[in-house]
Scaffold this motif. Structure first.
Motif, PDB file in Angstrom:
ATOM      1  N   ASN A  99       1.012   6.971  -6.446  1.00 16.52           N
ATOM      2  CA  ASN A  99      -0.054   7.975  -6.706  1.00 16.52           C
ATOM      3  C   ASN A  99       0.363   9.322  -6.938  1.00 16.52           C
ATOM      4  OD1 ASN A  99      -2.551   7.465  -7.229  1.00 16.52           O
ATOM      5  ND2 ASN A  99      -3.407   7.096  -5.070  1.00 16.52           N
ATOM      6  N   VAL A 112      -7.261   2.071   4.568  1.00 12.40           N
ATOM      7  CA  VAL A 112      -6.483   2.857   3.968  1.00 12.40           C
ATOM      8  C   VAL A 112      -6.526   2.260   2.385  1.00 12.40           C
ATOM      9  CG1 VAL A 112      -4.157   3.378   3.251  1.00 12.40           C
ATOM     10  CG2 VAL A 112      -4.819   3.499   5.484  1.00 12.40           C
ATOM     11  N   THR A 113      -6.483   0.941   2.217  1.00 10.35           N
ATOM     12  CA  THR A 113      -6.579   0.461   0.916  1.00 10.35           C
ATOM     13  C   THR A 113      -7.611   1.066   0.229  1.00 10.35           C
ATOM     14  OG1 THR A 113      -5.590  -1.310   2.164  1.00 10.35           O
ATOM     15  CG2 THR A 113      -6.445  -1.867  -0.389  1.00 10.35           C
ATOM     16  N   GLU A 141      -2.261   8.316   5.736  1.00  8.91           N
ATOM     17  CA  GLU A 141      -3.472   8.535   5.816  1.00  8.91           C
ATOM     18  C   GLU A 141      -3.344  10.310   5.684  1.00  8.91           C
ATOM     19  OE1 GLU A 141      -7.115   6.824   6.696  1.00  8.91           O
ATOM     20  OE2 GLU A 141      -6.075   6.192   8.356  1.00  8.91           O
ATOM     21  N   PRO A 176      -2.581  -3.434  16.104  1.00  5.80           N
ATOM     22  CA  PRO A 176      -3.405  -2.612  14.960  1.00  5.80           C
ATOM     23  C   PRO A 176      -4.258  -3.267  14.127  1.00  5.80           C
ATOM     24  CG  PRO A 176      -0.913  -2.990  14.287  1.00  5.80           C
ATOM     25  CD  PRO A 176      -1.231  -3.770  15.737  1.00  5.80           C
ATOM     26  N   PRO A 177      -5.511  -2.766  13.943  1.00  6.77           N
ATOM     27  CA  PRO A 177      -6.768  -3.323  13.137  1.00  6.77           C
ATOM     28  C   PRO A 177      -6.165  -3.708  11.698  1.00  6.77           C
ATOM     29  CG  PRO A 177      -6.880  -0.739  13.133  1.00  6.77           C
ATOM     30  CD  PRO A 177      -5.577  -1.033  13.983  1.00  6.77           C
ATOM     31  N   PHE A 178      -6.820  -4.778  11.500  1.00  2.00           N
ATOM     32  CA  PHE A 178      -6.574  -5.462  10.050  1.00  2.00           C
ATOM     33  C   PHE A 178      -8.127  -5.594   9.460  1.00  2.00           C
ATOM     34  CE2 PHE A 178      -2.388  -6.603   9.246  1.00  2.00           C
ATOM     35  CZ  PHE A 178      -1.847  -6.715  10.288  1.00  2.00           C
ATOM     36  N   ARG A 189       1.910   0.679  11.308  1.00  2.16           N
ATOM     37  CA  ARG A 189       0.824   1.476  11.715  1.00  2.16           C
ATOM     38  C   ARG A 189       1.253   2.762  11.867  1.00  2.16           C
ATOM     39  NH1 ARG A 189      -2.506   0.983  17.325  1.00  2.16           N
ATOM     40  NH2 ARG A 189      -4.247   1.913  16.778  1.00  2.16           N
ATOM     41  N   ASN A 237      -9.288   7.026  -4.290  1.00  2.48           N
ATOM     42  CA  ASN A 237      -8.289   8.123  -4.710  1.00  2.48           C
ATOM     43  C   ASN A 237      -7.893   8.037  -6.242  1.00  2.48           C
ATOM     44  OD1 ASN A 237      -7.310  10.447  -3.929  1.00  2.48           O
ATOM     45  ND2 ASN A 237      -5.517   9.570  -2.692  1.00  2.48           N
ATOM     46  N   GLY A 238      -7.462   6.597  -6.420  1.00  2.00           N
ATOM     47  CA  GLY A 238      -7.043   6.426  -7.769  1.00  2.00           C
ATOM     48  C   GLY A 238      -7.981   6.515  -8.733  1.00  2.00           C
ATOM     49  N   GLN A 239      -9.258   5.752  -8.275  1.00  2.00           N
ATOM     50  CA  GLN A 239     -10.144   5.989  -9.428  1.00  2.00           C
ATOM     51  C   GLN A 239     -10.803   7.502  -9.696  1.00  2.00           C
ATOM     52  OE1 GLN A 239     -13.534   3.650  -8.454  1.00  2.00           O
ATOM     53  NE2 GLN A 239     -12.688   1.741  -8.996  1.00  2.00           N
ATOM     54  N   VAL A 249       0.934  -1.157  -0.014  1.00  2.91           N
ATOM     55  CA  VAL A 249      -0.122  -0.116   0.061  1.00  2.91           C
ATOM     56  C   VAL A 249       0.981   1.342  -0.105  1.00  2.91           C
ATOM     57  CG1 VAL A 249      -1.535   1.278   1.543  1.00  2.91           C
ATOM     58  CG2 VAL A 249      -1.998  -0.934   0.969  1.00  2.91           C
ATOM     59  N   PHE A 269      -2.695  10.955   2.258  1.00  2.00           N
ATOM     60  CA  PHE A 269      -3.849  10.811   1.396  1.00  2.00           C
ATOM     61  C   PHE A 269      -4.745  12.040   1.309  1.00  2.00           C
ATOM     62  CE2 PHE A 269      -3.517   6.197   1.672  1.00  2.00           C
ATOM     63  CZ  PHE A 269      -2.968   6.048   0.362  1.00  2.00           C
ATOM     64  N   PRO A 311      -5.978  -2.573   7.979  1.00  5.23           N
ATOM     65  CA  PRO A 311      -5.849  -1.237   8.524  1.00  5.23           C
ATOM     66  C   PRO A 311      -6.196  -0.010   8.186  1.00  5.23           C
ATOM     67  CG  PRO A 311      -3.786  -1.852   7.219  1.00  5.23           C
ATOM     68  CD  PRO A 311      -5.123  -3.039   7.145  1.00  5.23           C
ATOM     69  N   ASN A 312      -7.134   0.518   8.911  1.00  5.44           N
ATOM     70  CA  ASN A 312      -7.832   1.779   8.917  1.00  5.44           C
ATOM     71  C   ASN A 312      -8.455   1.941   7.300  1.00  5.44           C
ATOM     72  OD1 ASN A 312      -7.459   2.295  11.530  1.00  5.44           O
ATOM     73  ND2 ASN A 312      -5.679   3.296  10.994  1.00  5.44           N
ATOM     74  N   HIS A 327     -12.736  14.576  -5.635  1.00  2.76           N
ATOM     75  CA  HIS A 327     -12.859  13.213  -4.689  1.00  2.76           C
ATOM     76  C   HIS A 327     -14.271  13.010  -4.175  1.00  2.76           C
ATOM     77  CE1 HIS A 327      -9.010  11.825  -5.004  1.00  2.76           C
ATOM     78  NE2 HIS A 327      -8.457  12.878  -4.990  1.00  2.76           N
ATOM     79  N   LEU A 386       1.329   3.953   8.137  1.00  3.88           N
ATOM     80  CA  LEU A 386      -0.132   3.828   7.496  1.00  3.88           C
ATOM     81  C   LEU A 386      -0.538   5.297   8.022  1.00  3.88           C
ATOM     82  CD1 LEU A 386      -1.366   0.532   7.772  1.00  3.88           C
ATOM     83  CD2 LEU A 386      -0.919   1.683   5.681  1.00  3.88           C
ATOM     84  N   ASN A 422      -7.189   4.601  -0.989  1.00  6.10           N
ATOM     85  CA  ASN A 422      -6.319   4.738  -1.956  1.00  6.10           C
ATOM     86  C   ASN A 422      -6.933   4.181  -3.305  1.00  6.10           C
ATOM     87  OD1 ASN A 422      -3.854   4.705  -3.161  1.00  6.10           O
ATOM     88  ND2 ASN A 422      -3.161   2.668  -2.536  1.00  6.10           N
TER      89      ASN A 422
END
Lengths: 458, 499, 458
Positions: A24, C17-18, B35, C10-12, B28, C24-26, A17, B38, C14-15, B277, B31, C21
């Protein structure tokens, strides 16, 4: 007790990612450069039409041809070595403070940089500088001479100035050189090139216009000006509008990227300042001119707009709106004064290239020394808010001081460099008789004698 | 921060809990940083997007200039060009100083009728000096809206072309850009406006006028109508001189202008999402509907003109280029209000009907002997009206964006409330713009400031006011030719009289 | 025994983000397509002006009208069924190797795809193919015939070629068809459409020009060419500049996206190669032509630039800069030769549509077979660096071989398909007397007889 991760667990690191994100951003920057580059490229079209509209119809094809060739030759030269002279090896840093020495970018057979968009965006700037000159010597310059000066200007004179001002290690680069001791007075701020592009073009244009002498019949026996109106007002206006639009690539696009923090703001500010300065420039010139000429002159409003645009080019990213307003307003008078002065001196510059690009370019760089805002001057300064070695490096009206001197010094050096070299060049061309077409050809017009007939047929 | 290298386990997985935890912490941190990035990327892309669209809309000024220059007679070319350029300049300053402030309020408790918080007057409240987090929104939004305001003002200059003084012109640009237009913008697009779909407490459902069929084009078109009516026709327009004496001087420039406008419309319509967006879908749809409506309107228009009987404004047997261009523009205006809220097929229908609206209005103006050289009212006023109404029929429930609950068009099971709102909205715009512009233009006319003098009109504006013809070489050629031909004509006339 | 994840982990995933992303890309891709689509759309304006400037003033309105209608009718046809014929159901994959069968994209009342920008961007390509033809038959083709061939070309002939080359499962698609056994010799590489768009348009133009015969008085009794210069050089130049600008949407935009890894680089390279090829094409043609004509001809620079642009269209994404340079250089001679050959054969093509688009389009596709670089040919090839079934699939000078054959085969099939169908079409139109306007109308000019008066008035 540690358990081994089960096979169904998500992969580590998760699907790249982070990498995708970076890409990006890079893709976005590349895209941004593409768009701005295209806008700036379109300015070539604007120049072509503006110049075609401003000359007489008997020389239309000639000036169109020159503009087309500017775009073509400029691209080839810039690719073959101009870019290397300007930016050196890695595209931004090079040990030399004076000139880039660049096998990699310069060597056309080796160039394989990942982000090739950068040279392309900059190429159009180079072509712009050459195009400015063609306006000043329009209707009487031989095509051979034109080819020579375009090559010298885009291949050597202009890229060297770029290296000084826009490269890391350039000795005038206030925004990019990290080691401030290498710069003169901390270096100058010329965001999108009032000095680098327009002053260079304008000074070369002046030398050319002086060397080549006025068009036949431009000044009568008493030295009075004989009007030689352009053959098509619509093309002038179309050209101006296209240039204005292109400036939205020229100025905001000079951030050269959009993803770094704060660049969006810079870009937006540049667009706003550009608009204001252009608008006020156009209005001021047309109404001021009205006082003397008793007519509302379309060409005047066009040149006023361009004067406003050139004036704000250096400072579009570091001024408050009211300062942009003022810059355009003063730029209008700078243009008007320079234009009238040239006529007084019997120098014939059909496109007012010196008045628009040279004089206003000069003013634009100075204006940053007056109005450069301390909060905005932090770009490229490593976030130090305009402090150079502890001294305030921003506009005089905010209490700065050294920036103004730095701007002035930079201007003097640029004028000396460009003026000296182009004067040499143009007088050499004149001496060898290459510069100007013969009297007969000039009277008939170049289209029928050189380009196989008039630009217009039924 | 723990470096990401903590996650380099090698090919054989021999990780224990502590190394996994270290890796997770590293990820973490990375990321979270991502964010933030982003968000920054998104905001800055949005700025870029709006800047790009605004630049396209800006080029519409060139389109208007050339369309006008091509559509008037050669004697007034410079005059109309000057006015177009001045729209961009003078209009820009007026918008900067006052118009933008009246249009968009920016405060919490704004007025439903007009903006007045002071934030946007001369952008005095805009501050991007502190921090880097505002992404230039104020500046780029100003720039985008400026391009719209300039477009609204330019529309009128076409209707009063060839006979309006520069003083009168400056007065109306000041009035439209400084007050009339921004008020309408405030009603319909500001979140406090009483007609605004973005206002929960708006009248009825709030008007759905996405990119400004009503706000921009009707405003310009109504103003054009009153202007053309009050200033009266050009000398000899109806009756005394034949129709072809008023043909536009250059079809090429007309087409170039039309293409530039169409090009610019891809900034005008998709760009009105104001952000990329979360709105990419709408922007993409707007691009397609815009294309299809324009295409259909032009194709319909050319057939309409050719096959309609002369009594209904047709010119049988002629493939009329000017009419095609104007129909095309009519199609663009028609879809502007609904470009994101209708389905693709509906845009074809809207463009089709738009061509009839244009054609009908253009004929009506000629019947009424109101001289509108650019057909500004027919293109922008009539088709703008149709565009607003069309939303009341074709707006889908999925795409509708009214704050006071979803309102859709009657073809999608709406209860008619949206249609009613659209009608009420257009009535408000018509009354407001019509009344103010009538007062303005009649005042100017009464004061003798609006129309040029008879002598100037006879001599041609370019010659008397702008220091010579737009095409000096052609003008000289015509003069010479006339001199050569005139004596002959006199001779032959004498001969004829003798015989 | 598996331990449950500890609460502090950490959450999986993760947040989200993917997800962000991706979105964002689209959005970015959609924006990118919009921008490039707008630029390509602008090419319609460029064609209109180029053609208007190149015909005589008595037919100006006629050619302008045709160009306007191209843009309009092309849009409607492409939306109604052309897009379905080309891309099939899902927009890219369809079982058929020959033609798309596509209720969803084709059915106008059903089409509701998330990324609607794609058909729009491609629509303008379709309109381009049709516009090319209108140049070749300018000044003498009846509007009715024009309407018929535009419909057939954009509605059937062109989209089928698109399906072959640019769709997954197309039997010529080297870049998209995943199952290489379905393709001929691994399929051809035609990045932005030298073959698909320009060759198609150019071959159709040639058939049209042959079928309709030369303009009245174009060749005198001895078969010598009578010059018929265009009525406005500025419009030619403006049109050329606009086309050049539009090409920066045409070529870089053909990535159809910007966020996938490496696309930013492809885009930048395409822009760079496009610039170089166009520039060298313009320069080469004008100086080469100078040898024979003794004049510097503006129209020649314009056509040379276009020749360079068409030549690089197929290979802009897979060549090194020097190869782009060479491609444009050779393209210039291809254009010049084809143009002179047509005149020799007494085929009258007012816009040189065949020479520019047909001949150079042919050369452009071949050039990939020569200069296609192995590193760059990996796009769409699943990263296999140009290997097809273990055989080298890149340019001859790098030791490849099969790619060249694949390109050649693709060219032959395309020429046969387009040439066969359009020849049939144009001769059918000729037989029924629909193709050409009457002698009287041609003499007077179409504007006054069909379009209610001249394009220019006082």
């Amino acid at each position: 007790m540690a358990s081994p991760p089960s096979p169904s667990a998500p992969p580590f690191p998760p699907n790249g990612v982070t990498l995708a994100n970076l890409q990006n951003g890079q893709a976005l920057d590349a895209f941004y450069l593409l768009v701005c580059g295209v806008f700036v490229f379109f300015m070539q079209c604007g120049f072509a039409l503006l110049e075609a509209g401003t000359v007489r119809s008997k020389n239309t094809k000639n000036i169109l041809l020159k503009n087309l060739l500017d775009a073509c030759i400029g691209a080839i030269i810039w690719w073959a070595w101009g870019f290397g002279v300007a930016y050196g090896d890695s595209g931004n840093s090079d040990g030399n403070t004076f000139i880039g020495t660049a096998p990699n970018n310069g060597g056309p057979f080796l160039a394989r940089r990942p982000l090739i968009a950068t040279p392309r965006a900059r190429y159009v700037f180079a072509a712009t500088a050459a195009t400015i000159v063609s306006g000043a010597v329009a209707e009487r310059c031989a095509l051979e001479a034109y080819l020579i000066y375009t090559t010298v200007l885009t291949g050597f004179i202009y890229p060297v100035v770029v290296h000084w001002v826009w490269c890391n290690n350039g000795f005038l680069s206030g925004a990019f050189t990290e080691d401030k001791d290498k710069t003169i007075l901390g270096g100058c701020i010329d965001f999108a090139g009032s000095g680098v592009v327009h002053l260079t073009g304008g000074v070369a244009a002046l030398c050319g216009a002086i060397a080549i002498g006025p068009r036949l019949g431009r000044f009568d026996a008493d030295g009075k000006v004989v009007p030689m109106p352009g053959h098509s007002a619509p093309f002038q206006v179309l050209g101006t509008f296209i240039l204005w639009m292109g400036w939205y690539g020229f100025n905001p696009g000079s951030t050269l990227g959009i993803t770094p923090a704060g660049y969006g703001t810079i870009m937006a500010r540049a667009a706003m300042c550009t608009t204001l300065s252009a608008a006020v420039g156009g209005i001021t010139v047309v109404f001021f001119d009205r006082i003397f000429s008793q007519t509302y002159d379309v060409a005047m409003v066009c040149n006023g707009i361009l004067a406003g645009l050139v004036s704000i080019t250096a400072g579009c990213a570091c001024m408050l709106p009211w300062a942009a307003f003022l810059t355009g307003f003063i730029g209008a008078f700078v243009y008007y004064g320079a234009s009238k002065l040239l006529l007084k001196l019997q120098i014939d510059d059909p496109l007012d290239a010196f008045a628009v690009h040279g004089a206003c370019g000069f003013w634009g760089v100075l204006a940053v020394g007056w109005f450069g805002h301390y909060d905005y001057l932090s770009f490229g300064w490593d976030g130090k808010n305009g402090d150079v070695a502890g001294k305030a490096h921003y506009g005089i009206i905010y209490g700065g001081g050294m920036l103004f001197s730095a701007q002035l010094v930079a201007l003097i050096i640029e004028v000396a460099w460009v003026g000296g070299l182009t004067a040499l060049l143009f007088f050499a061309l004149k001496k060898t008789g290459l510069l100007r077409v013969s009297r007969e050809i000039e009277e008939v017009g170049m289209d029928s004698s050189k380009h196989g007939g008039s630009a217009y047929h039924n | 921060m723990t470096p990401l290298s903590a996650c380099n386990f090698g090919p054989e997985v021999t990780a224990n809990v502590s190394s996994l935890t270290a890796c997770a912490t590293a990820l973490r941190g990375q990321l979270e940083a991502d964010e933030v990035r982003f968000e920054a990327d998104e905001s800055e892309t949005n700025t870029f997007y709006l800047l790009f669209c605004a630049a396209l809309v800006f080029l519409m000024q060139a389109g208007f200039a050339l369309l006008s220059a091509g559509s008037v007679r050669m004697r007034s070319v410079k005059n109309i060009l000057l006015k177009s350029v001045m729209d961009a300049c003078f209009g820009g300053l007026v918008w900067y100083l006052i118009g933008f402030g009246f249009a968009y309020d920016k405060s919490e408790d704004g007025n439903a009728f007009i903006g007045g918080s002071g934030h946007n007057f001369a952008l005095s409240g805009a501050d991007d000096t502190t921090g880097k987090k505002d992404y230039g929104h104020d500046a780029v939004f100003f720039f985008f809206q400026y391009c719209f305001a300039a477009a609204a003002a330019t529309i009128t200059s076409g209707a009063v072309a060839e006979r309006c003084t520069l003083v009168g012109y400056c007065a109306y640009v000041f009035a439209i850009v400084g007050f009339v237009y921004p008020t309408v913008v405030h009603w319909v697009w500001d979140e406090h406006g009483f007609l605004s779909a973005f206002n929960k407490d708006a009248m009825l459902t709030g008007m759905v006028d996405f990119a400004g069929s009503g706000v921009v084009h009707m405003t310009g078109g109504i103003c054009a109508f009153t202007g053309a009516f009050i200033i009266r026709p050009r000398k000899g327009r109806f009756g005394e001189l034949p129709e072809h004496a008023f043909a536009g001087q250059s079809a090429s420039l007309q087409v170039l202008g039309t293409f530039l406008l169409w090009f610019g419309w891809y900034g005008f319509n998709p760009g009105s999402t104001l952000a990329l967006h979360n709105y990419a879908r709408d922007a993409a749809r707007a691009a397609v509907t815009t294309t299809l409506s324009a295409a259909t309107a032009a194709t319909t228009g050319i057939l309409l003109k050719r096959f309609a009987p002369g009594s209904c404004g047709g010119s049988p047997g002629v493939w009329d280029l000017g009419h095609t261009c104007n129909s095309l523009l009519g199609g663009l205006v028609s879809i502007t209000a609904g470009c994101t809220t209708v389905e693709i097929w509906a845009s074809v229908v809207i463009g089709f009907i738009g061509a009839f609206f244009y054609h009908g209005a253009s004929c009506l103006m000629r019947r009424l002997k109101i001289d509108d050289p650019l057909d500004a009212f027919a293109v922008h006023g009539a088709c703008g009206l149709w565009g607003c109404l069309a939303v009341g029929f074709f707006c889908t429930c999925d795409y509708s964006y009214t704050e006071s609950g979803t309102a859709c068009g009657v073809f999608y099971g709406g209860d008619g409330l949206l249609l009613a709102t659209q009608i009420v909205g257009t009535v408000f715009i018509t009354l407001w713009v019509g009344a103010l512009s009538a007062i303005l233009f009649s005042g100017l006319m009464a004061g003798g400031l609006l129309r040029i003098s008879k002598e100037v009109e006879d001599a041609g504006l370019d010659n008397s006011k702008h220091g010579g013809a737009a095409y000096p070489d052609i003008a000289t050629a015509i003069e010479e030719a006339t001199e050569r031909i005139t004596p002959k004509r006199i001779t032959s006339a004498t001969d004829a009289a003798g015989a």
